[in-house]
Write a protein that holds these residues in place. Structure first.
Motif, PDB file in Angstrom:
ATOM      1  N   PHE A 296       0.648  -1.295  -0.021  1.00  0.00           N
ATOM      2  CA  PHE A 296       0.050   0.083   0.126  1.00  0.00           C
ATOM      3  C   PHE A 296       0.978   1.283  -0.049  1.00  0.00           C
ATOM      4  N   ASP A 297       1.954   1.181   0.694  1.00  0.00           N
ATOM      5  CA  ASP A 297       2.943   2.457   0.637  1.00  0.00           C
ATOM      6  C   ASP A 297       3.413   2.581  -0.373  1.00  0.00           C
ATOM      7  N   ALA A 298       3.615   1.403  -1.399  1.00  0.00           N
ATOM      8  CA  ALA A 298       4.365   1.504  -2.793  1.00  0.00           C
ATOM      9  C   ALA A 298       3.239   2.400  -3.650  1.00  0.00           C
ATOM     10  N   ILE A 299       2.037   1.978  -3.386  1.00  0.00           N
ATOM     11  CA  ILE A 299       1.017   2.407  -4.133  1.00  0.00           C
ATOM     12  C   ILE A 299       0.732   3.922  -4.059  1.00  0.00           C
ATOM     13  N   GLU A 300       0.986   4.002  -2.747  1.00  0.00           N
ATOM     14  CA  GLU A 300       0.824   5.747  -2.362  1.00  0.00           C
ATOM     15  C   GLU A 300       1.710   6.305  -3.022  1.00  0.00           C
ATOM     16  N   THR A 301       3.275   5.954  -2.794  1.00  0.00           N
ATOM     17  CA  THR A 301       4.273   6.550  -3.429  1.00  0.00           C
ATOM     18  C   THR A 301       4.340   6.622  -4.940  1.00  0.00           C
ATOM     19  N   ALA A 302       3.573   5.829  -5.750  1.00  0.00           N
ATOM     20  CA  ALA A 302       3.590   5.826  -7.185  1.00  0.00           C
ATOM     21  C   ALA A 302       2.421   6.656  -7.350  1.00  0.00           C
ATOM     22  N   ALA A 303       1.400   6.757  -6.506  1.00  0.00           N
ATOM     23  CA  ALA A 303       0.431   7.730  -6.976  1.00  0.00           C
ATOM     24  C   ALA A 303       0.706   9.158  -6.564  1.00  0.00           C
ATOM     25  N   ARG A 304       1.693   9.534  -5.800  1.00  0.00           N
ATOM     26  CA  ARG A 304       2.028  10.885  -5.716  1.00  0.00           C
ATOM     27  C   ARG A 304       3.138  11.303  -6.841  1.00  0.00           C
ATOM     28  N   GLY A 305       3.762  10.257  -7.113  1.00  0.00           N
ATOM     29  CA  GLY A 305       4.733  10.505  -8.078  1.00  0.00           C
ATOM     30  C   GLY A 305       4.061  10.189  -9.397  1.00  0.00           C
TER      31      GLY A 305
ATOM     32  N   LEU B 112      -9.394   2.116  -4.455  1.00  0.00           N
ATOM     33  CA  LEU B 112      -9.969   3.329  -4.662  1.00  0.00           C
ATOM     34  C   LEU B 112      -8.956   4.511  -4.898  1.00  0.00           C
ATOM     35  N   LEU B 113      -7.944   4.325  -4.340  1.00  0.00           N
ATOM     36  CA  LEU B 113      -6.710   5.302  -4.530  1.00  0.00           C
ATOM     37  C   LEU B 113      -6.245   5.320  -6.127  1.00  0.00           C
ATOM     38  N   VAL B 114      -6.024   4.010  -6.593  1.00  0.00           N
ATOM     39  CA  VAL B 114      -5.873   3.753  -7.922  1.00  0.00           C
ATOM     40  C   VAL B 114      -6.746   4.322  -8.804  1.00  0.00           C
ATOM     41  N   ALA B 115      -7.846   4.188  -8.684  1.00  0.00           N
ATOM     42  CA  ALA B 115      -9.062   4.630  -9.343  1.00  0.00           C
ATOM     43  C   ALA B 115      -9.092   6.204  -9.608  1.00  0.00           C
ATOM     44  N   LYS B 116      -8.857   7.029  -8.389  1.00  0.00           N
ATOM     45  CA  LYS B 116      -8.804   8.260  -8.336  1.00  0.00           C
ATOM     46  C   LYS B 116      -7.668   9.013  -9.074  1.00  0.00           C
ATOM     47  N   MET B 117      -6.592   8.202  -8.874  1.00  0.00           N
ATOM     48  CA  MET B 117      -5.340   8.581  -9.736  1.00  0.00           C
ATOM     49  C   MET B 117      -5.482   8.550 -11.348  1.00  0.00           C
ATOM     50  N   GLN B 118      -6.060   7.548 -11.760  1.00  0.00           N
ATOM     51  CA  GLN B 118      -6.639   7.201 -13.121  1.00  0.00           C
ATOM     52  C   GLN B 118      -7.722   8.041 -13.577  1.00  0.00           C
ATOM     53  N   GLU B 119      -8.664   8.357 -12.978  1.00  0.00           N
ATOM     54  CA  GLU B 119      -9.838   9.557 -13.137  1.00  0.00           C
ATOM     55  C   GLU B 119      -9.172  10.793 -13.555  1.00  0.00           C
TER      56      GLU B 119
ATOM     57  N   LEU C  77      -9.182   2.440 -16.963  1.00  0.00           N
ATOM     58  CA  LEU C  77      -8.489   1.935 -15.917  1.00  0.00           C
ATOM     59  C   LEU C  77      -9.216   2.127 -14.536  1.00  0.00           C
ATOM     60  N   ALA C  78      -9.561   3.477 -14.281  1.00  0.00           N
ATOM     61  CA  ALA C  78     -10.403   3.715 -13.218  1.00  0.00           C
ATOM     62  C   ALA C  78     -11.408   2.809 -13.072  1.00  0.00           C
ATOM     63  N   LYS C  79     -12.309   2.489 -13.878  1.00  0.00           N
ATOM     64  CA  LYS C  79     -13.488   1.598 -13.867  1.00  0.00           C
ATOM     65  C   LYS C  79     -12.912   0.008 -13.442  1.00  0.00           C
ATOM     66  N   GLU C  80     -11.866  -0.201 -14.012  1.00  0.00           N
ATOM     67  CA  GLU C  80     -11.419  -1.771 -13.736  1.00  0.00           C
ATOM     68  C   GLU C  80     -11.074  -1.931 -12.344  1.00  0.00           C
ATOM     69  N   ALA C  81     -10.327  -0.827 -11.755  1.00  0.00           N
ATOM     70  CA  ALA C  81     -10.126  -0.805 -10.206  1.00  0.00           C
ATOM     71  C   ALA C  81     -11.246  -0.674  -9.459  1.00  0.00           C
ATOM     72  N   LEU C  82     -12.163   0.340  -9.813  1.00  0.00           N
ATOM     73  CA  LEU C  82     -13.387   0.160  -9.184  1.00  0.00           C
ATOM     74  C   LEU C  82     -14.286  -1.105  -9.280  1.00  0.00           C
ATOM     75  N   ASN C  83     -14.162  -1.528 -10.207  1.00  0.00           N
ATOM     76  CA  ASN C  83     -15.004  -2.950 -10.460  1.00  0.00           C
ATOM     77  C   ASN C  83     -14.578  -3.879  -9.582  1.00  0.00           C
ATOM     78  N   TRP C  84     -12.891  -4.021  -9.461  1.00  0.00           N
ATOM     79  CA  TRP C  84     -12.639  -4.915  -8.628  1.00  0.00           C
ATOM     80  C   TRP C  84     -12.981  -4.989  -7.156  1.00  0.00           C
TER      81      TRP C  84
END
Length: 226
Positions: free
Chosen positions: A59-68, A96-103, A110-117
């Protein structure tokens, strides 16, 4: 005296041998079961702690990737999270974080894919509800109103009722179904507490349709069946 004590000791020893011969196997089996149970419990606790640590690291890696704004790293970390720790709350939060970044990046598919999951595989009812609401918004943005409405027809926790009604009102309004939209907006208006700012937004929507919600509270029960 010594002989008397020796005899007593021998008798006690014979009694102990007899007791062990009778119950020793059962006692050994019970002790083995208890010890194995304790070992299994400790092992499970260790496994859970390890899983939680690994999930937190991803999750930390995902947050870091989202910020970057590193889309490739974000997708890889989220893929690992789903595969290895899909049943954790961190996985739903990550989705939810991935979807937000993709939106925000305009990558709605890609946002739909994350939200669907999250909506279909998440472990927490609240996160699943949020995912469906956000998925309906993405579908509305893509003009897919029927699919958006389908997402809103799933069973939601009671606390999401007013928000779901408001979103349904939006979809019906976009579909040109004025009466259905008004009915849902009224339900939303009733569902939100007066202190909630969102209620004011629903009131504005109703006013734009020529409806003053405070004058139509008697019709809410009837509208609920629509």
């Amino acid at each position: 005296m010594a002989t008397h004590l020796d005899l007593e000791e021998q008798e006690q020893l014979d009694q102990l041998k007899h007791f062990w011969a009778t119950w020793g196997t059962l006692i050994s089996s019970l002790l083995t079961i208890v010890l194995l149970g304790l070992a299994g419990w400790n092992g499970y606790q260790f496994w859970q702690a390890r899983q939680a640590t690994q999930a937190s690291a991803l999750f930390d890696a995902i947050e870091t990737a989202a910020r970057g704004k590193d889309g490739q790293r974000l997708e890889q970390a989220f893929s690992d999270m789903r595969a290895k720790h899909g049943g954790t709350t961190q996985a739903s939060q990550a989705g939810l974080l991935v979807a937000k970044m993709q939106e925000e990046a305009g990558k709605l598919d890609l946002a739909k894919e994350a939200l669907n999951w999250v909506a279909s595989s998440g472990s927490d009812a609240g996160y699943k509800a949020i995912a469906r609401l956000r998925l309906s918004s993405v579908l509305i943005a893509q003009g897919d109103y029927d699919q958006a409405l389908e997402q809103l027809n799933f069973e939601f926790p009671p606390e999401f009722g007013a928000t779901v009604a408001d979103r349904k009102g939006d979809v019906f309004s976009l579909l040109g179904k004025r009466e259905e939209a008004i009915a849902q907006y009224k339900l939303a208006y009733k569902g939100f507490e007066p202190s909630v700012e969102y209620r004011r937004l629903v009131e504005i929507k109703l006013n734009a349709m020529g409806v003053r919600p405070e004058e139509n509270t008697s019709d809410l029960a009837k509208d609920a069946g629509k």
